[in-house]
Design a protein around this motif. Structure first.
Motif, PDB file in Angstrom:
ATOM      1  N   GLY A  12       0.305  55.439  31.962  1.00 19.73           N
ATOM      2  CA  GLY A  12      -0.146  54.083  32.249  1.00 19.73           C
ATOM      3  C   GLY A  12      -0.949  53.469  31.126  1.00 19.73           C
ATOM      4  O   GLY A  12      -0.760  52.293  30.775  1.00 19.73           O
ATOM      5  N   LEU A  13      -1.860  54.254  30.530  1.00 22.81           N
ATOM      6  CA  LEU A  13      -2.669  53.730  29.425  1.00 22.81           C
ATOM      7  C   LEU A  13      -1.816  53.417  28.203  1.00 22.81           C
ATOM      8  O   LEU A  13      -2.005  52.396  27.535  1.00 22.81           O
ATOM      9  CB  LEU A  13      -3.762  54.733  29.059  1.00 22.81           C
ATOM     10  CG  LEU A  13      -4.873  54.953  30.093  1.00 22.81           C
ATOM     11  CD1 LEU A  13      -5.785  56.090  29.647  1.00 22.81           C
ATOM     12  CD2 LEU A  13      -5.686  53.679  30.306  1.00 22.81           C
ATOM     13  N   THR A  14      -0.864  54.309  27.893  1.00 23.51           N
ATOM     14  CA  THR A  14      -0.012  54.084  26.726  1.00 23.51           C
ATOM     15  C   THR A  14       0.869  52.863  26.923  1.00 23.51           C
ATOM     16  O   THR A  14       1.014  52.032  26.013  1.00 23.51           O
ATOM     17  CB  THR A  14       0.871  55.321  26.459  1.00 23.51           C
ATOM     18  OG1 THR A  14       0.051  56.476  26.337  1.00 23.51           O
ATOM     19  CG2 THR A  14       1.674  55.152  25.172  1.00 23.51           C
ATOM     20  N   LEU A  15       1.454  52.728  28.105  1.00 27.60           N
ATOM     21  CA  LEU A  15       2.266  51.549  28.389  1.00 27.60           C
ATOM     22  C   LEU A  15       1.434  50.287  28.293  1.00 27.60           C
ATOM     23  O   LEU A  15       1.867  49.289  27.704  1.00 27.60           O
ATOM     24  CB  LEU A  15       2.893  51.670  29.779  1.00 27.60           C
ATOM     25  CG  LEU A  15       3.735  50.479  30.229  1.00 27.60           C
ATOM     26  CD1 LEU A  15       4.929  50.261  29.303  1.00 27.60           C
ATOM     27  CD2 LEU A  15       4.197  50.661  31.665  1.00 27.60           C
ATOM     28  N   GLY A  16       0.227  50.309  28.838  1.00 24.78           N
ATOM     29  CA  GLY A  16      -0.637  49.140  28.767  1.00 24.78           C
ATOM     30  C   GLY A  16      -0.954  48.733  27.339  1.00 24.78           C
ATOM     31  O   GLY A  16      -0.953  47.548  26.997  1.00 24.78           O
ATOM     32  N   TYR A  18       0.886  49.285  24.640  1.00 20.12           N
ATOM     33  CA  TYR A  18       2.083  48.691  24.029  1.00 20.12           C
ATOM     34  C   TYR A  18       2.320  47.275  24.533  1.00 20.12           C
ATOM     35  O   TYR A  18       2.637  46.363  23.748  1.00 20.12           O
ATOM     36  CB  TYR A  18       3.313  49.554  24.323  1.00 20.12           C
ATOM     37  CG  TYR A  18       3.551  50.652  23.320  1.00 20.12           C
ATOM     38  CD1 TYR A  18       3.919  50.364  22.007  1.00 20.12           C
ATOM     39  CD2 TYR A  18       3.417  51.991  23.678  1.00 20.12           C
ATOM     40  CE1 TYR A  18       4.146  51.377  21.083  1.00 20.12           C
ATOM     41  CE2 TYR A  18       3.643  53.006  22.760  1.00 20.12           C
ATOM     42  CZ  TYR A  18       4.008  52.690  21.465  1.00 20.12           C
ATOM     43  OH  TYR A  18       4.226  53.698  20.543  1.00 20.12           O
ATOM     44  N   LEU A  19       2.177  47.067  25.826  1.00 18.81           N
ATOM     45  CA  LEU A  19       2.429  45.732  26.377  1.00 18.81           C
ATOM     46  C   LEU A  19       1.435  44.715  25.824  1.00 18.81           C
ATOM     47  O   LEU A  19       1.806  43.569  25.520  1.00 18.81           O
ATOM     48  CB  LEU A  19       2.363  45.774  27.904  1.00 18.81           C
ATOM     49  CG  LEU A  19       3.474  46.576  28.590  1.00 18.81           C
ATOM     50  CD1 LEU A  19       3.230  46.635  30.092  1.00 18.81           C
ATOM     51  CD2 LEU A  19       4.849  45.979  28.304  1.00 18.81           C
ATOM     52  N   LEU A 298       4.287  59.779  27.140  1.00 12.35           N
ATOM     53  CA  LEU A 298       4.153  58.834  26.028  1.00 12.35           C
ATOM     54  C   LEU A 298       5.505  58.266  25.611  1.00 12.35           C
ATOM     55  O   LEU A 298       5.611  57.070  25.290  1.00 12.35           O
ATOM     56  CB  LEU A 298       3.474  59.520  24.841  1.00 12.35           C
ATOM     57  CG  LEU A 298       1.949  59.402  24.772  1.00 12.35           C
ATOM     58  CD1 LEU A 298       1.282  60.022  25.995  1.00 12.35           C
ATOM     59  CD2 LEU A 298       1.412  60.061  23.496  1.00 12.35           C
ATOM     60  N   LEU A 299       6.534  59.112  25.613  1.00 13.46           N
ATOM     61  CA  LEU A 299       7.868  58.633  25.258  1.00 13.46           C
ATOM     62  C   LEU A 299       8.381  57.628  26.287  1.00 13.46           C
ATOM     63  O   LEU A 299       9.001  56.617  25.925  1.00 13.46           O
ATOM     64  CB  LEU A 299       8.833  59.805  25.141  1.00 13.46           C
ATOM     65  CG  LEU A 299       8.576  60.772  23.983  1.00 13.46           C
ATOM     66  CD1 LEU A 299       9.519  61.965  24.076  1.00 13.46           C
ATOM     67  CD2 LEU A 299       8.755  60.082  22.633  1.00 13.46           C
ATOM     68  N   ASP A 300       8.126  57.894  27.571  1.00 13.04           N
ATOM     69  CA  ASP A 300       8.479  56.934  28.616  1.00 13.04           C
ATOM     70  C   ASP A 300       7.841  55.580  28.349  1.00 13.04           C
ATOM     71  O   ASP A 300       8.494  54.531  28.418  1.00 13.04           O
ATOM     72  CB  ASP A 300       7.998  57.427  29.988  1.00 13.04           C
ATOM     73  CG  ASP A 300       8.874  58.496  30.600  1.00 13.04           C
ATOM     74  OD1 ASP A 300       9.905  58.859  29.995  1.00 13.04           O
ATOM     75  OD2 ASP A 300       8.535  58.961  31.694  1.00 13.04           O
ATOM     76  N   ALA A 301       6.538  55.610  28.071  1.00 10.51           N
ATOM     77  CA  ALA A 301       5.783  54.368  27.899  1.00 10.51           C
ATOM     78  C   ALA A 301       6.291  53.566  26.712  1.00 10.51           C
ATOM     79  O   ALA A 301       6.455  52.337  26.795  1.00 10.51           O
ATOM     80  CB  ALA A 301       4.296  54.691  27.741  1.00 10.51           C
TER      81      ALA A 301
END
Length: 369
Positions: A12-16, A18-19, A298-301
């Motif tokens: 969640g943090l990694t996706l956030g 990047y977004l 991390l790869l997912d994000a």
């Protein structure tokens, strides 16, 4: 487009981050009263660490972790089973990685938000996430990054059928400078060849190391997870292991150790339903033998963020179609790899539980390479 992320773990943090980098509106929600930093440490493959290197290069934030250069697998009697050079692994303390990822965020995390259910409009389309404190977060896309016990996954797919891992782990961190310095950069593991019992340790600094004991509960079981019972159980089970193992246990604070009941579930037929998508352990959970969980998160994000960036570029009237295509592409590109990790983890687990069935075969390295 507003993205609502439920769960402020690694995925969640990694996706956030990047977004926000792609200037997409995002709201990250965490059930705890702060970004959770539980657990101790983990191994991260080069594929995951390269993502952190890119962020560090862009932001100047120092990288967490220590390089793991070598894997040594031995019997408790000292016989070598594997001795392998590693050029692509890092040992990272969970708190350090949580801190690193949190510093990447331009805005913070909304805590004390324990997901309850989704709110639907008259067309039966999800429009908001509702939390147990009564708060509501509206959005156009919802991401379940809320871990193995994902409530988001249950809300869109129903409960999954967890499979018992067959193995339990006691995990701890010991302050033992002599051993930490002597084995800097080395992942040591001692494993019995007649039953399911192993001890592993990896230095996380010049004075500290993380350790774990894997055991077959069918052979020996803990009376409880109380600190005094954990200590006595580990010392008794590992009594025939090298003296260095007992030294680590003596230096360990069992008040901060924990028991991990491993488990997994079969690969889902998809990772999304309408405009809700799962990432990390919420989407795919594997046994710990492969040390691939954090790297996969991390790869997912990174992949999902890039696909969502493409969706935002479409005219609003076409975004629903583009979003469905993006989610399908996400599943296509991630599912095959995580399927391999799941199968490999189960194979290593079976070998661990029944070592006498593999006498004469080369020991498999318990890492994704």
């Amino acid at each position: 487009m507003k993205i609502v992320i439920i769960g402020a773990g690694m995925a969640g943090l990694t996706l956030g981050a990047y977004l926000q980098k792609y200037q997409i509106e995002v709201c990250i929600n965490e059930r705890a009263d702060t970004v959770w930093g539980g657990g101790h440490a983990f191994l991260m493959h080069r594929d995951g660490f390269s993502i952190l290197e890119e962020w560090s290069s862009e932001t100047g934030i120092p990288l967490p972790g220590k390089k793991v250069e070598k894997f040594c697998l031995k019997t408790p009697e000292g016989r070598d089973l594997q001795d392998m050079q590693l050029g692509s692994w890092q040992c990272i303390k969970r708190n350090d990685l949580t801190d690193f990822l949190t510093r990447l965020l331009a805005t913070g995390v909304k805590d004390n938000r324990n997901f309850s259910h989704f709110l639907y409009d008259e067309r039966q389309r999800i429009v908001a996430a509702v939390f147990t404190d009564g708060s509501t977060e509206y959005g156009e896309v919802f991401v379940g990054a809320d871990g193995a016990n994902s409530k988001v996954r249950s809300a869109i797919f129903g409960p999954v059928r967890f499979k018992p891992g067959g193995v339990k782990e006691v995990v701890g961190v010991a302050q033992q400078e002599t051993i930490a310095r002597a084995f800097a950069g080395v992942f040591n593991k001692f494993q019995k060849q007649s039953a399911g019992l192993a001890f592993g340790m990896i230095p996380t600094s010049a004075t500290e190391l993380v350790w774990f004991m894997q055991f077959d509960p069918a052979v020996a079981e803990l009376p409880s997870a109380k600190p005094e019972d954990l200590r006595a159980f580990c010392q008794q089970q590992l009594i025939t292991f090298p003296d260095i193992v007992q030294e680590v246990l003596k230096a360990n604070d069992f008040q901060k150790s924990y028991l991990w009941n491993t488990r997994d579930f079969d690969l889902l037929p998809r990772f999304h339903q309408d405009h809700v998508v799962l990432i990390g352990d919420a989407a795919h959970l594997a046994l710990p033998f492969t040390s691939a969980g954090t790297t996969n998160a991390l790869l997912d994000a990174r992949l999902l963020a890039g696909l969502l960036q493409g969706v935002v570029a479409f005219p609003q009237a076409e975004q629903d179609f583009a979003l469905e295509a993006a989610f399908n592409e996400f599943y296509k590109r991630r599912s095959e790899e995580v399927r391999k990790h799941l199968e490999f983890g189960r194979k290593l687990r079976d070998r661990f539980l029944n070592p006498t069935a593999y006498i004469g075969e080369s020991a498999a390295v318990p890492l994704i390479v």
